[in-house]
Scaffold this motif. Structure first.
Motif, mmCIF file in Angstrom:
data_model
loop_
_atom_site.group_PDB
_atom_site.id
_atom_site.type_symbol
_atom_site.label_atom_id
_atom_site.label_comp_id
_atom_site.label_asym_id
_atom_site.label_seq_id
_atom_site.Cartn_x
_atom_site.Cartn_y
_atom_site.Cartn_z
ATOM 1 N N LEU A 137 0.821 -1.214 0.000
ATOM 2 C CA LEU A 137 0.000 0.000 0.000
ATOM 3 C C LEU A 137 0.854 1.264 0.000
ATOM 4 O O LEU A 137 0.519 2.246 -0.659
ATOM 5 N N GLU A 138 1.978 1.239 0.718
ATOM 6 C CA GLU A 138 2.871 2.400 0.727
ATOM 7 C C GLU A 138 3.499 2.618 -0.649
ATOM 8 O O GLU A 138 3.655 3.749 -1.095
ATOM 9 N N GLU A 139 3.861 1.523 -1.333
ATOM 10 C CA GLU A 139 4.428 1.645 -2.684
ATOM 11 C C GLU A 139 3.407 2.240 -3.646
ATOM 12 O O GLU A 139 3.742 3.099 -4.461
ATOM 13 N N LYS A 140 2.174 1.798 -3.555
ATOM 14 C CA LYS A 140 1.135 2.329 -4.435
ATOM 15 C C LYS A 140 0.869 3.800 -4.149
ATOM 16 O O LYS A 140 0.621 4.586 -5.051
ATOM 17 N N LYS A 141 0.933 4.186 -2.897
ATOM 18 C CA LYS A 141 0.686 5.569 -2.519
ATOM 19 C C LYS A 141 1.806 6.482 -3.020
ATOM 20 O O LYS A 141 1.568 7.636 -3.367
ATOM 21 N N ALA A 142 3.023 5.959 -3.089
ATOM 22 C CA ALA A 142 4.172 6.753 -3.494
ATOM 23 C C ALA A 142 4.301 6.883 -5.014
ATOM 24 O O ALA A 142 5.105 7.681 -5.486
ATOM 25 N N GLU A 143 3.538 6.113 -5.782
ATOM 26 C CA GLU A 143 3.627 6.199 -7.239
ATOM 27 C C GLU A 143 3.198 7.588 -7.711
ATOM 28 O O GLU A 143 2.324 8.210 -7.135
ATOM 29 N N SER A 144 3.810 8.022 -8.786
ATOM 30 C CA SER A 144 3.477 9.349 -9.309
ATOM 31 C C SER A 144 2.116 9.320 -9.998
ATOM 32 O O SER A 144 1.629 8.271 -10.415
ATOM 33 N N LEU A 145 1.535 10.491 -10.149
ATOM 34 C CA LEU A 145 0.225 10.620 -10.771
ATOM 35 C C LEU A 145 0.281 10.210 -12.246
ATOM 36 O O LEU A 145 -0.638 9.575 -12.757
ATOM 37 N N LEU A 146 1.377 10.547 -12.936
ATOM 38 C CA LEU A 146 1.509 10.168 -14.341
ATOM 39 C C LEU A 146 1.551 8.653 -14.516
ATOM 40 O O LEU A 146 0.944 8.108 -15.432
ATOM 41 N N LYS A 147 2.276 7.990 -13.653
ATOM 42 C CA LYS A 147 2.357 6.537 -13.745
ATOM 43 C C LYS A 147 0.986 5.911 -13.516
ATOM 44 O O LYS A 147 0.606 4.960 -14.182
ATOM 45 N N LYS A 148 0.247 6.463 -12.571
ATOM 46 C CA LYS A 148 -1.083 5.928 -12.280
ATOM 47 C C LYS A 148 -2.036 6.119 -13.455
ATOM 48 O O LYS A 148 -2.844 5.239 -13.754
ATOM 49 N N THR A 149 -1.955 7.254 -14.131
ATOM 50 C CA THR A 149 -2.897 7.528 -15.211
ATOM 51 C C THR A 149 -2.576 6.739 -16.471
ATOM 52 O O THR A 149 -3.486 6.350 -17.196
ATOM 53 N N PHE A 150 -1.295 6.487 -16.738
ATOM 54 C CA PHE A 150 -0.929 5.783 -17.966
ATOM 55 C C PHE A 150 -0.712 4.288 -17.768
ATOM 56 O O PHE A 150 -0.375 3.577 -18.711
ATOM 57 N N GLN A 151 -0.905 3.814 -16.583
ATOM 58 C CA GLN A 151 -0.715 2.395 -16.310
ATOM 59 C C GLN A 151 -1.864 1.596 -16.919
ATOM 60 O O GLN A 151 -3.031 1.932 -16.754
ATOM 61 N N LYS A 152 -1.514 0.541 -17.649
ATOM 62 C CA LYS A 152 -2.539 -0.287 -18.268
ATOM 63 C C LYS A 152 -3.210 -1.155 -17.214
ATOM 64 O O LYS A 152 -2.565 -1.701 -16.329
ATOM 65 N N LYS A 153 -4.499 -1.278 -17.335
ATOM 66 C CA LYS A 153 -5.236 -2.138 -16.422
ATOM 67 C C LYS A 153 -5.237 -3.556 -16.971
ATOM 68 O O LYS A 153 -5.295 -3.775 -18.177
ATOM 69 N N LYS A 154 -5.179 -4.516 -16.084
ATOM 70 C CA LYS A 154 -5.170 -5.910 -16.502
ATOM 71 C C LYS A 154 -6.560 -6.306 -16.984
ATOM 72 O O LYS A 154 -7.565 -6.000 -16.343
ATOM 73 N N HIS A 155 -6.590 -6.971 -18.125
ATOM 74 C CA HIS A 155 -7.855 -7.455 -18.654
ATOM 75 C C HIS A 155 -8.065 -8.877 -18.143
ATOM 76 O O HIS A 155 -7.236 -9.757 -18.358
ATOM 77 N N ILE A 156 -9.166 -9.096 -17.467
ATOM 78 C CA ILE A 156 -9.456 -10.402 -16.882
ATOM 79 C C ILE A 156 -10.583 -11.047 -17.670
ATOM 80 O O ILE A 156 -11.646 -10.454 -17.845
ATOM 81 N N GLU A 157 -10.324 -12.254 -18.146
ATOM 82 C CA GLU A 157 -11.351 -12.996 -18.850
ATOM 83 C C GLU A 157 -11.979 -13.999 -17.892
ATOM 84 O O GLU A 157 -11.272 -14.740 -17.210
ATOM 85 N N LEU A 158 -13.284 -14.023 -17.861
ATOM 86 C CA LEU A 158 -13.976 -14.968 -17.010
ATOM 87 C C LEU A 158 -14.053 -16.305 -17.719
ATOM 88 O O LEU A 158 -14.371 -16.396 -18.895
#
Length: 56
Positions: free
Chosen positions: A31-52
């Protein structure tokens, strides 16, 4: 992420009291690592596509 915590966690028996403490420390670290990430990294980070899939 520090995998040492989780490796130690996996080696412990289920009855060991330190197991829960190690798990909590590992989650807090993530949680601390996620909180420390920059705003740019958060916005451009690809979300994982999950197939059911059906259970086998």
């Amino acid at each position: 992420m520090d995998n040492k915590i989780f490796k130690g966690f996996q080696k412990m028996s289920h009855e060991n009291e330190m197991r829960s403490i190690l798990l909590i420390r590992g989650v807090k670290g993530i949680l601390e690592e996620k909180k420390a990430e920059s705003l740019l990294k958060k916005t451009f980070q690809k979300k994982k596509h999950i197939e059911l899939k059906a259970w086998k």
